[in-house]
Design a protein around this motif. Structure first.
Motif, PDB file in Angstrom:
ATOM      1  N   TRP A 258      60.965  -1.794  51.768  1.00  0.00           N
ATOM      2  CA  TRP A 258      59.983  -0.880  51.177  1.00  0.00           C
ATOM      3  C   TRP A 258      60.503   0.555  51.159  1.00  0.00           C
ATOM      4  CZ3 TRP A 258      55.894  -3.444  54.792  1.00  0.00           C
ATOM      5  CH2 TRP A 258      55.572  -4.708  54.287  1.00  0.00           C
ATOM      6  N   GLU A 259      61.214   0.950  52.212  1.00  0.00           N
ATOM      7  CA  GLU A 259      61.798   2.290  52.228  1.00  0.00           C
ATOM      8  C   GLU A 259      62.863   2.435  51.152  1.00  0.00           C
ATOM      9  OE1 GLU A 259      63.138   2.673  56.233  1.00  0.00           O
ATOM     10  OE2 GLU A 259      61.203   3.428  56.987  1.00  0.00           O
ATOM     11  N   MET A 260      63.645   1.367  50.935  1.00  0.00           N
ATOM     12  CA  MET A 260      64.637   1.394  49.862  1.00  0.00           C
ATOM     13  C   MET A 260      63.964   1.589  48.512  1.00  0.00           C
ATOM     14  SD  MET A 260      67.205  -1.599  48.481  1.00  0.00           S
ATOM     15  CE  MET A 260      67.818  -2.004  50.100  1.00  0.00           C
ATOM     16  N   MET A 261      62.834   0.896  48.301  1.00  0.00           N
ATOM     17  CA  MET A 261      62.123   1.042  47.039  1.00  0.00           C
ATOM     18  C   MET A 261      61.533   2.441  46.898  1.00  0.00           C
ATOM     19  SD  MET A 261      62.751  -1.778  45.643  1.00  0.00           S
ATOM     20  CE  MET A 261      61.878  -1.296  44.162  1.00  0.00           C
ATOM     21  N   ASP A 262      61.050   3.013  47.991  1.00  0.00           N
ATOM     22  CA  ASP A 262      60.536   4.386  47.945  1.00  0.00           C
ATOM     23  C   ASP A 262      61.629   5.348  47.493  1.00  0.00           C
ATOM     24  OD1 ASP A 262      58.003   3.649  48.769  1.00  0.00           O
ATOM     25  OD2 ASP A 262      58.420   3.983  50.900  1.00  0.00           O
ATOM     26  N   ASP A 263      62.828   5.221  48.082  1.00  0.00           N
ATOM     27  CA  ASP A 263      63.951   6.082  47.706  1.00  0.00           C
ATOM     28  C   ASP A 263      64.344   5.864  46.252  1.00  0.00           C
ATOM     29  OD1 ASP A 263      63.969   7.041  50.266  1.00  0.00           O
ATOM     30  OD2 ASP A 263      65.721   5.888  50.920  1.00  0.00           O
ATOM     31  N   ALA A 264      64.390   4.593  45.832  1.00  0.00           N
ATOM     32  CA  ALA A 264      64.814   4.277  44.463  1.00  0.00           C
ATOM     33  C   ALA A 264      63.867   4.881  43.437  1.00  0.00           C
ATOM     34  CB  ALA A 264      64.907   2.767  44.280  1.00  0.00           C
ATOM     35  N   LEU A 265      62.577   4.853  43.708  1.00  0.00           N
ATOM     36  CA  LEU A 265      61.594   5.377  42.760  1.00  0.00           C
ATOM     37  C   LEU A 265      61.551   6.900  42.767  1.00  0.00           C
ATOM     38  CD1 LEU A 265      58.696   2.836  43.320  1.00  0.00           C
ATOM     39  CD2 LEU A 265      60.198   2.994  41.349  1.00  0.00           C
ATOM     40  N   GLU A 266      61.793   7.500  43.934  1.00  0.00           N
ATOM     41  CA  GLU A 266      61.795   8.962  43.988  1.00  0.00           C
ATOM     42  C   GLU A 266      63.000   9.524  43.256  1.00  0.00           C
ATOM     43  OE1 GLU A 266      61.567  12.590  47.288  1.00  0.00           O
ATOM     44  OE2 GLU A 266      61.111  10.526  47.860  1.00  0.00           O
ATOM     45  N   GLY A 267      64.126   8.803  43.315  1.00  0.00           N
ATOM     46  CA  GLY A 267      65.277   9.222  42.531  1.00  0.00           C
ATOM     47  C   GLY A 267      66.457   9.677  43.357  1.00  0.00           C
ATOM     48  N   GLU A 268      67.394  10.334  42.679  1.00  0.00           N
ATOM     49  CA  GLU A 268      68.674  10.708  43.288  1.00  0.00           C
ATOM     50  C   GLU A 268      68.506  11.631  44.488  1.00  0.00           C
ATOM     51  OE1 GLU A 268      72.256  13.254  41.551  1.00  0.00           O
ATOM     52  OE2 GLU A 268      72.248  11.199  40.754  1.00  0.00           O
ATOM     53  N   GLY A 269      67.519  12.532  44.433  1.00  0.00           N
ATOM     54  CA  GLY A 269      67.317  13.444  45.555  1.00  0.00           C
ATOM     55  C   GLY A 269      67.024  12.701  46.846  1.00  0.00           C
ATOM     56  N   ALA A 270      66.137  11.709  46.787  1.00  0.00           N
ATOM     57  CA  ALA A 270      65.797  10.938  47.981  1.00  0.00           C
ATOM     58  C   ALA A 270      66.975  10.078  48.420  1.00  0.00           C
ATOM     59  CB  ALA A 270      64.580  10.056  47.700  1.00  0.00           C
ATOM     60  N   ILE A 271      67.709   9.507  47.464  1.00  0.00           N
ATOM     61  CA  ILE A 271      68.859   8.679  47.796  1.00  0.00           C
ATOM     62  C   ILE A 271      69.900   9.502  48.556  1.00  0.00           C
ATOM     63  CG2 ILE A 271      70.833   7.457  46.803  1.00  0.00           C
ATOM     64  CD1 ILE A 271      68.345   5.789  46.703  1.00  0.00           C
ATOM     65  N   LYS A 272      70.156  10.709  48.118  1.00  0.00           N
ATOM     66  CA  LYS A 272      71.195  11.531  48.745  1.00  0.00           C
ATOM     67  C   LYS A 272      70.733  12.187  50.046  1.00  0.00           C
ATOM     68  CE  LYS A 272      73.985  12.404  44.653  1.00  0.00           C
ATOM     69  NZ  LYS A 272      74.660  13.399  43.805  1.00  0.00           N
ATOM     70  N   ARG A 273      69.433  12.244  50.268  1.00  0.00           N
ATOM     71  CA  ARG A 273      68.940  12.813  51.537  1.00  0.00           C
ATOM     72  C   ARG A 273      69.156  11.859  52.707  1.00  0.00           C
ATOM     73  NH1 ARG A 273      64.474  14.804  48.548  1.00  0.00           N
ATOM     74  NH2 ARG A 273      63.227  13.022  49.197  1.00  0.00           N
ATOM     75  N   ASN A 274      69.232  10.562  52.440  1.00  0.00           N
ATOM     76  CA  ASN A 274      69.337   9.570  53.508  1.00  0.00           C
ATOM     77  C   ASN A 274      70.766   9.054  53.615  1.00  0.00           C
ATOM     78  OD1 ASN A 274      66.532   9.586  54.166  1.00  0.00           O
ATOM     79  ND2 ASN A 274      66.130   8.364  52.341  1.00  0.00           N
ATOM     80  N   ASP A 275      71.421   9.356  54.737  1.00  0.00           N
ATOM     81  CA  ASP A 275      72.804   8.931  54.928  1.00  0.00           C
ATOM     82  C   ASP A 275      72.954   7.420  54.929  1.00  0.00           C
ATOM     83  OD1 ASP A 275      73.311  11.585  55.123  1.00  0.00           O
ATOM     84  OD2 ASP A 275      73.781  11.617  57.269  1.00  0.00           O
ATOM     85  N   ARG A 276      71.852   6.703  55.203  1.00  0.00           N
ATOM     86  CA  ARG A 276      71.965   5.245  55.236  1.00  0.00           C
ATOM     87  C   ARG A 276      72.316   4.667  53.873  1.00  0.00           C
ATOM     88  NH1 ARG A 276      66.231   5.997  55.584  1.00  0.00           N
ATOM     89  NH2 ARG A 276      65.157   5.344  53.668  1.00  0.00           N
ATOM     90  N   ASN A 277      72.052   5.408  52.795  1.00  0.00           N
ATOM     91  CA  ASN A 277      72.365   4.922  51.457  1.00  0.00           C
ATOM     92  C   ASN A 277      73.835   5.081  51.096  1.00  0.00           C
ATOM     93  OD1 ASN A 277      69.683   4.156  50.734  1.00  0.00           O
ATOM     94  ND2 ASN A 277      69.174   6.309  50.437  1.00  0.00           N
ATOM     95  N   LEU A 278      74.577   5.926  51.835  1.00  0.00           N
ATOM     96  CA  LEU A 278      76.004   6.134  51.574  1.00  0.00           C
ATOM     97  C   LEU A 278      76.715   6.390  52.899  1.00  0.00           C
ATOM     98  CD1 LEU A 278      78.265   6.404  49.525  1.00  0.00           C
ATOM     99  CD2 LEU A 278      77.727   8.842  49.330  1.00  0.00           C
ATOM    100  N   PRO A 279      77.244   5.340  53.530  1.00  0.00           N
ATOM    101  CA  PRO A 279      77.931   5.508  54.825  1.00  0.00           C
ATOM    102  C   PRO A 279      79.137   6.440  54.698  1.00  0.00           C
ATOM    103  CG  PRO A 279      77.485   3.180  54.357  1.00  0.00           C
ATOM    104  CD  PRO A 279      77.193   3.937  53.096  1.00  0.00           C
ATOM    105  N   LYS A 280      79.424   7.191  55.765  1.00  0.00           N
ATOM    106  CA  LYS A 280      80.571   8.100  55.769  1.00  0.00           C
ATOM    107  C   LYS A 280      81.867   7.309  55.907  1.00  0.00           C
ATOM    108  CE  LYS A 280      78.129  12.011  57.896  1.00  0.00           C
ATOM    109  NZ  LYS A 280      78.081  12.927  59.061  1.00  0.00           N
TER     110      LYS A 280
END
Length: 486
Positions: free
Chosen positions: A17-39
């Motif tokens: 559900w959190e993934m869907m929240d980020d996906a619908l909010e858009g790129e800003g939410a995706i880039k705010r959460n490091d879990r979406n792009l591991p270092k």
């Protein structure tokens, strides 16, 4: 256990559900959460040496990445199809007001239906609660999927039914009218002595609203009626049981996130390929080099040497291919009507649209049943017959397409008396031929002929002299007169 306790299924699905929240909010939410792009490991090690000074490495890495809004675009496309649907609503006289004012924020049943369909598509779950306001009138509240944290099913009147439901709510901070911070509280619905009760608790379990039977209104705590069940419906993508259903757009969201991760490597590789790194060696201590680029020359001294470290980019094409595969995976998820470069046949496109419509079909039917069930709860609460309540939606999404040649042939058949005019009209308005037996069609043709014959006889009778039919104005050059004057 504390009020913050969650249902095991909630804990198992909250990440989705959190993934869907980020996906619908858009790129800003995706880039705010490091879990979406591991270092990458190199950046992790660089930050160990100097966390502040090397923070820019990961920042540039995420800034170059690109997130495709497939999920949001798909949801918009699907809701565009749903917006054409018109619910069929029948309510008792005392509940007619719900058609225009059904939600806690003052919107009608149609808007409630659209909201629920949207959330069912994006999250696969819509908690719906029927309640009574201070004047004793019913209304509906929906909760975000992630805010329905706990529920329990138990034996109730010999049947398995809900006995507990806990929701997170957010209330304004009244101490500062300009502050947007909210206080989180927990609304609890539970059965006590076969009657539904409700209360509101704080984080530490403190009582904010006292426990009382649901439906208590006014300052005198007048009870409209005690309910023998929880007026809570967990509308899903496939059914309306409390169990968690699958998220229709989850496959697309995962493909979009993976494409985002690959794009970070892809665009970083392109950047490094187009910006070779200069190097120097063997310089005397007195030599200082601080300027690079066009129109700049270096004096390396007698022992100095220089060159460029160039990123060959051997894996760039493989990364780009992997990104295309994720895009194709998103298309194949069947949740979005999307062109794929003009090479797709009409049949393939129709198949994808039918897949989408099948998903929408089940969701629309399920949501309509949930709304209807909620309306029946409200009717029963107010003392009306629940059977008087109807909320139906015909999930027909295809825009009628009429073939001009077929229409012309049908018209000829009508003139020849081999098919009925009703069949012609049905095809003209819906793009489909009615499903009728041969005998039914023949009877319809006979009825139409008989009706046409009667109408013709009437016209002939009206045209005969002496029938009393008045002439029309303008039949001759004199205006109509008054019969009494004659």
């Amino acid at each position: 256990m504390p009020v913050q306790s969650t249902n095991p299924d909630f804990a198992a699905h909250i990440a989705e559900w959190e993934m869907m929240d980020d996906a619908l909010e858009g790129e800003g939410a995706i880039k705010r959460n490091d879990r979406n792009l591991p270092k990458p490991s190199g950046m992790v090690e660089a930050e160990k040496l100097d966390a502040t000074g090397n923070k820019y490495l990961y920042l540039n890495y995420t800034n170059r990445a690109q997130y495709e809004h497939w999920v949001r675009d798909s949801l918009r496309s699907m809701m565009g199809l749903v917006s054409r649907l018109i619910p069929e609503i029948e309510l008792p006289t005392g509940l007619k007001g719900l058609e225009e004012n059904a939600t806690s924020d003052g919107f009608g049943l149609k808007q409630l239906f659209f909201r629920m369909v949207r959330q069912a598509i994006s999250h696969g779950r819509v908690p719906l609660v029927v309640n009574i306001d201070e004047t004793g009138e019913p209304y509906f509240s929906t909760y975000a999927t992630r805010n329905a944290i706990n529920w329990k099913v138990g034996s109730q009147g010999g049947r398995q039914d809900l006995v507990l439901a806990v929701f997170i709510e957010f209330r304004d901070n009244k101490e500062d009218e300009f502050d947007h911070d909210c206080k989180m509280v927990y609304r609890v619905f539970k059965m006590i002595d076969n009657v539904c009760h409700s209360e509101v608790l704080g984080d530490n379990g403190e009582v904010i609203e006292e426990l009382k039977p649901l439906g208590t209104t006014g300052t005198d705590n007048r009870l409209v009626r005690g309910l023998e069940f929880l007026p809570v419906i967990y509308c899903g993508s496939t059914d309306n049981s409390p169990d968690v259903d699958e998220v229709p757009l989850l496959t697309m969201a995962r493909a979009a996130r993976k494409s985002y991760q690959l794009s970070a490597d892809y665009f970083t590789a392109l950047h490094q390929t187009s910006h070779p790194q200069p190097w120097v060696a063997g310089l005397d201590e007195a030599v200082e080099l601080s300027v690079t680029g066009p129109s700049a020359a270096w004096d390396l001294g007698p022992k100095g040497s220089c060159g460029y470290l160039e990123f060959q980019g051997a894996g760039i094409e493989a990364v780009r291919k992997a990104m295309d595969e994720q895009r194709n995976a998103a298309v194949e998820a069947g949740a979005k009507v999307m062109d794929v470069g003009g090479t797709e046949s009409g049949e393939a496109r129709k198949t994808r649209q039918n897949d989408q419509h099948a998903t929408l079909h089940s969701i629309v039917v399920t949501v309509a049943e949930a709304v209807e069930q909620g309306l029946r709860y409200a009717a029963e609460w107010k003392g009306y017959d629940p059977k008087q309540v109807t909320f139906k939606v015909n999930p027909e999404f295809v825009i009628p397409q009429v073939d001009a040649q077929v229409l012309a042939e049908l018209q000829k058949s009508v003139m020849a008396g081999t098919i009925s005019a009703d069949t012609y009209w049905q095809y003209l308005t819906t793009g489909k031929l009615p499903e009728r037996l041969y005998d039914e069609e023949a009877e319809l043709i006979s009825d139409e002929r008989e009706s046409a014959g009667l109408n013709l006889d009437k016209e002939d009778a009206n045209s005969k002299p002496g029938t009393g039919r008045q002439p029309t104005a303008g039949a001759d050059d004199t205006p109509l007169g008054d019969d009494r004057a004659a």
